[in-house]
Design a protein around this motif. Structure first.
Motif, PDB file in Angstrom:
ATOM      1  N   ASN A 133      35.324 -74.430  21.999  1.00  0.00           N
ATOM      2  CA  ASN A 133      33.866 -74.279  22.060  1.00  0.00           C
ATOM      3  C   ASN A 133      33.329 -73.981  23.459  1.00  0.00           C
ATOM      4  O   ASN A 133      32.119 -73.794  23.626  1.00  0.00           O
ATOM      5  CB  ASN A 133      33.186 -75.536  21.520  1.00  0.00           C
ATOM      6  CG  ASN A 133      33.361 -75.683  20.011  1.00  0.00           C
ATOM      7  OD1 ASN A 133      33.561 -74.690  19.306  1.00  0.00           O
ATOM      8  ND2 ASN A 133      33.292 -76.907  19.513  1.00  0.00           N
ATOM      9  N   LEU A 134      34.195 -73.931  24.453  1.00  0.00           N
ATOM     10  CA  LEU A 134      33.735 -73.611  25.802  1.00  0.00           C
ATOM     11  C   LEU A 134      33.199 -72.178  25.852  1.00  0.00           C
ATOM     12  O   LEU A 134      33.873 -71.236  25.442  1.00  0.00           O
ATOM     13  CB  LEU A 134      34.885 -73.756  26.804  1.00  0.00           C
ATOM     14  CG  LEU A 134      35.367 -75.173  27.118  1.00  0.00           C
ATOM     15  CD1 LEU A 134      36.581 -75.127  28.024  1.00  0.00           C
ATOM     16  CD2 LEU A 134      34.260 -76.005  27.751  1.00  0.00           C
ATOM     17  N   GLN A 135      31.990 -72.032  26.364  1.00  0.00           N
ATOM     18  CA  GLN A 135      31.360 -70.711  26.489  1.00  0.00           C
ATOM     19  C   GLN A 135      31.619 -70.172  27.886  1.00  0.00           C
ATOM     20  O   GLN A 135      30.780 -70.270  28.780  1.00  0.00           O
ATOM     21  CB  GLN A 135      29.858 -70.822  26.212  1.00  0.00           C
ATOM     22  CG  GLN A 135      29.514 -71.364  24.841  1.00  0.00           C
ATOM     23  CD  GLN A 135      30.101 -70.504  23.722  1.00  0.00           C
ATOM     24  OE1 GLN A 135      29.897 -69.295  23.697  1.00  0.00           O
ATOM     25  NE2 GLN A 135      30.818 -71.144  22.802  1.00  0.00           N
ATOM     26  N   ILE A 136      32.817 -69.634  28.080  1.00  0.00           N
ATOM     27  CA  ILE A 136      33.214 -69.218  29.420  1.00  0.00           C
ATOM     28  C   ILE A 136      32.756 -67.789  29.719  1.00  0.00           C
ATOM     29  O   ILE A 136      32.321 -67.062  28.821  1.00  0.00           O
ATOM     30  CB  ILE A 136      34.738 -69.334  29.610  1.00  0.00           C
ATOM     31  CG1 ILE A 136      35.472 -68.338  28.699  1.00  0.00           C
ATOM     32  CG2 ILE A 136      35.196 -70.750  29.330  1.00  0.00           C
ATOM     33  CD1 ILE A 136      36.949 -68.261  28.980  1.00  0.00           C
ATOM     34  N   VAL A 137      32.888 -67.394  30.982  1.00  0.00           N
ATOM     35  CA  VAL A 137      32.495 -66.042  31.394  1.00  0.00           C
ATOM     36  C   VAL A 137      33.389 -65.010  30.706  1.00  0.00           C
ATOM     37  O   VAL A 137      34.553 -65.285  30.399  1.00  0.00           O
ATOM     38  CB  VAL A 137      32.574 -65.862  32.928  1.00  0.00           C
ATOM     39  CG1 VAL A 137      31.623 -66.818  33.634  1.00  0.00           C
ATOM     40  CG2 VAL A 137      34.004 -66.070  33.428  1.00  0.00           C
ATOM     41  N   GLN A 138      32.857 -63.837  30.492  1.00  0.00           N
ATOM     42  CA  GLN A 138      33.583 -62.796  29.761  1.00  0.00           C
ATOM     43  C   GLN A 138      34.398 -61.894  30.704  1.00  0.00           C
ATOM     44  O   GLN A 138      34.232 -60.678  30.733  1.00  0.00           O
ATOM     45  CB  GLN A 138      32.601 -61.960  28.954  1.00  0.00           C
ATOM     46  CG  GLN A 138      31.835 -62.735  27.898  1.00  0.00           C
ATOM     47  CD  GLN A 138      32.751 -63.307  26.822  1.00  0.00           C
ATOM     48  OE1 GLN A 138      33.519 -62.577  26.202  1.00  0.00           O
ATOM     49  NE2 GLN A 138      32.669 -64.606  26.594  1.00  0.00           N
ATOM     50  N   THR A 139      35.272 -62.518  31.480  1.00  0.00           N
ATOM     51  CA  THR A 139      36.184 -61.736  32.306  1.00  0.00           C
ATOM     52  C   THR A 139      37.582 -61.842  31.707  1.00  0.00           C
ATOM     53  O   THR A 139      37.906 -62.839  31.050  1.00  0.00           O
ATOM     54  CB  THR A 139      36.226 -62.245  33.764  1.00  0.00           C
ATOM     55  OG1 THR A 139      36.797 -63.567  33.785  1.00  0.00           O
ATOM     56  CG2 THR A 139      34.824 -62.280  34.372  1.00  0.00           C
ATOM     57  N   HIS A 140      38.397 -60.830  31.945  1.00  0.00           N
ATOM     58  CA  HIS A 140      39.742 -60.815  31.363  1.00  0.00           C
ATOM     59  C   HIS A 140      40.549 -62.030  31.810  1.00  0.00           C
ATOM     60  O   HIS A 140      41.231 -62.665  31.002  1.00  0.00           O
ATOM     61  CB  HIS A 140      40.472 -59.525  31.762  1.00  0.00           C
ATOM     62  CG  HIS A 140      41.901 -59.495  31.306  1.00  0.00           C
ATOM     63  ND1 HIS A 140      42.253 -59.253  29.987  1.00  0.00           N
ATOM     64  CD2 HIS A 140      43.066 -59.703  31.984  1.00  0.00           C
ATOM     65  CE1 HIS A 140      43.576 -59.311  29.875  1.00  0.00           C
ATOM     66  NE2 HIS A 140      44.087 -59.584  31.068  1.00  0.00           N
ATOM     67  N   TYR A 141      40.470 -62.358  33.111  1.00  0.00           N
ATOM     68  CA  TYR A 141      41.280 -63.451  33.634  1.00  0.00           C
ATOM     69  C   TYR A 141      40.967 -64.765  32.934  1.00  0.00           C
ATOM     70  O   TYR A 141      41.870 -65.478  32.457  1.00  0.00           O
ATOM     71  CB  TYR A 141      41.071 -63.618  35.141  1.00  0.00           C
ATOM     72  CG  TYR A 141      41.858 -64.785  35.695  1.00  0.00           C
ATOM     73  CD1 TYR A 141      43.199 -64.642  36.036  1.00  0.00           C
ATOM     74  CD2 TYR A 141      41.267 -66.043  35.828  1.00  0.00           C
ATOM     75  CE1 TYR A 141      43.935 -65.713  36.504  1.00  0.00           C
ATOM     76  CE2 TYR A 141      42.005 -67.116  36.296  1.00  0.00           C
ATOM     77  CZ  TYR A 141      43.344 -66.949  36.633  1.00  0.00           C
ATOM     78  OH  TYR A 141      44.076 -68.034  37.077  1.00  0.00           O
ATOM     79  N   PHE A 142      39.691 -65.134  32.834  1.00  0.00           N
ATOM     80  CA  PHE A 142      39.351 -66.438  32.258  1.00  0.00           C
ATOM     81  C   PHE A 142      39.446 -66.452  30.736  1.00  0.00           C
ATOM     82  O   PHE A 142      39.728 -67.498  30.142  1.00  0.00           O
ATOM     83  CB  PHE A 142      37.967 -66.877  32.744  1.00  0.00           C
ATOM     84  CG  PHE A 142      37.983 -67.374  34.163  1.00  0.00           C
ATOM     85  CD1 PHE A 142      38.630 -68.546  34.499  1.00  0.00           C
ATOM     86  CD2 PHE A 142      37.390 -66.642  35.183  1.00  0.00           C
ATOM     87  CE1 PHE A 142      38.688 -69.003  35.813  1.00  0.00           C
ATOM     88  CE2 PHE A 142      37.433 -67.088  36.497  1.00  0.00           C
ATOM     89  CZ  PHE A 142      38.088 -68.270  36.812  1.00  0.00           C
ATOM     90  N   GLN A 143      39.252 -65.323  30.099  1.00  0.00           N
ATOM     91  CA  GLN A 143      39.484 -65.266  28.664  1.00  0.00           C
ATOM     92  C   GLN A 143      40.968 -65.475  28.366  1.00  0.00           C
ATOM     93  O   GLN A 143      41.330 -66.176  27.418  1.00  0.00           O
ATOM     94  CB  GLN A 143      39.022 -63.912  28.102  1.00  0.00           C
ATOM     95  CG  GLN A 143      37.513 -63.711  28.112  1.00  0.00           C
ATOM     96  CD  GLN A 143      36.780 -64.655  27.172  1.00  0.00           C
ATOM     97  OE1 GLN A 143      37.231 -64.916  26.059  1.00  0.00           O
ATOM     98  NE2 GLN A 143      35.649 -65.181  27.609  1.00  0.00           N
ATOM     99  N   ARG A 144      41.825 -64.888  29.207  1.00  0.00           N
ATOM    100  CA  ARG A 144      43.265 -65.069  29.064  1.00  0.00           C
ATOM    101  C   ARG A 144      43.654 -66.523  29.341  1.00  0.00           C
ATOM    102  O   ARG A 144      44.494 -67.103  28.633  1.00  0.00           O
ATOM    103  CB  ARG A 144      43.982 -64.148  30.053  1.00  0.00           C
ATOM    104  CG  ARG A 144      45.506 -64.210  30.070  1.00  0.00           C
ATOM    105  CD  ARG A 144      46.101 -63.594  28.839  1.00  0.00           C
ATOM    106  NE  ARG A 144      46.514 -64.608  27.886  1.00  0.00           N
ATOM    107  CZ  ARG A 144      46.931 -64.342  26.668  1.00  0.00           C
ATOM    108  NH1 ARG A 144      46.987 -63.105  26.238  1.00  0.00           N
ATOM    109  NH2 ARG A 144      47.300 -65.313  25.860  1.00  0.00           N
ATOM    110  N   LEU A 145      43.031 -67.117  30.360  1.00  0.00           N
ATOM    111  CA  LEU A 145      43.321 -68.507  30.704  1.00  0.00           C
ATOM    112  C   LEU A 145      42.945 -69.439  29.555  1.00  0.00           C
ATOM    113  O   LEU A 145      43.677 -70.385  29.248  1.00  0.00           O
ATOM    114  CB  LEU A 145      42.571 -68.910  31.974  1.00  0.00           C
ATOM    115  CG  LEU A 145      42.794 -70.341  32.467  1.00  0.00           C
ATOM    116  CD1 LEU A 145      44.269 -70.580  32.786  1.00  0.00           C
ATOM    117  CD2 LEU A 145      41.934 -70.637  33.692  1.00  0.00           C
TER     118      LEU A 145
END
Length: 231
Positions: free
Chosen positions: A85-97
């Motif tokens: 449910n974490l609404q993280i930033v939409q960057t490739h690195y953090f989506q992958r993390l």
């Protein structure tokens, strides 16, 4: 006419500056040593996204594994749902993390469920792992008897190689072997220090080497260091 054009031009410049300032917001965060103030473009990220992204890599996501199977299930389900449910930033690195963190949790959870029911269902220890060493320990745990005691001795001798007080380990081993419930004690020991340690090596672990914080800093237009502790 020229004065009017200059006035219009100045107005546009001022308007753009005000707009840029209005878009730039700040958020304060820290790492092991320092506290920072980050300036970010609020059109690209919300404060909640930054908070959730920060929590993604700054939270250990450790799950206490003691207790009943039901208690274990509740704890893992809660942590996994929280990460999902974490609404993280939409960057490739953090989506992958985020995917990597979920994979780590799910793989660990699968092993912990098997470990929790090991005495009732020792055969499941074999099916749960692919690592050769882990399977050997699993088979010994399943067979019991002399196979289990041999595995117990093997674990102790392997630990002695890298232990500062190997004689202490061997003393405990010899004391355990004199107990009437030595098979139960050996089972518990091999399960944790043999099977689990070997199985855990195959889990998709994440290397928290500082890269996560470096990538987090890149989300900001500017980062000011407010305070640092002595290293």
């Amino acid at each position: 006419m020229r004065l009017k054009q200059i006035s219009i031009g100045s107005f546009i410049v001022v308007s753009l500056l005000n707009f840029a300032i209005a878009q730039t917001k700040t958020w304060t965060f820290d790492d092991e040593l320092c506290t920072y103030k980050g300036y970010y473009n609020s059109k690209k990220y919300t404060e909640q996204q930054l908070i959730d992204t920060y929590n993604l890599f700054r939270t250990s996501h450790y799950v206490h594994d003691k207790g009943t199977f039901e208690e274990l299930t509740v704890r893992y389900d809660s942590v996994i749902t929280s990460v999902e449910n974490l609404q993280i930033v939409q960057t490739h690195y953090f989506q992958r993390l985020k995917k990597d963190v979920l994979r780590y949790l799910l793989e660990t959870y699968a092993l912990k469920k098997v470990q929790n029911k090991a005495k009732e269902q020792p055969e499941s220890l074999i099916a749960a792992v692919e690592d050769a060493q882990a399977r050997e320990y699993a088979e010994a745990l399943y067979k019991g008897g002399n196979d289990l005691l041999e595995a117990y001795e093997h674990v102790i001798k392997e630990q002695m190689k890298n232990n500062s007080t190997p004689e202490y380990l061997w003393h405990n081993y010899e004391a355990t072997m004199k107990h009437a419930d030595r098979l139960d004690r050996a089972f518990d020991y091999v399960l944790v220090y043999g099977w689990w340690n070997s199985a855990n090596d195959s889990v998709h672990h994440i290397n928290y080497d500082g890269t996560q914080m470096q990538q987090f800093h890149k989300l900001f237009v500017k980062v000011d260091t407010l305070d640092c502790d002595e290293p």
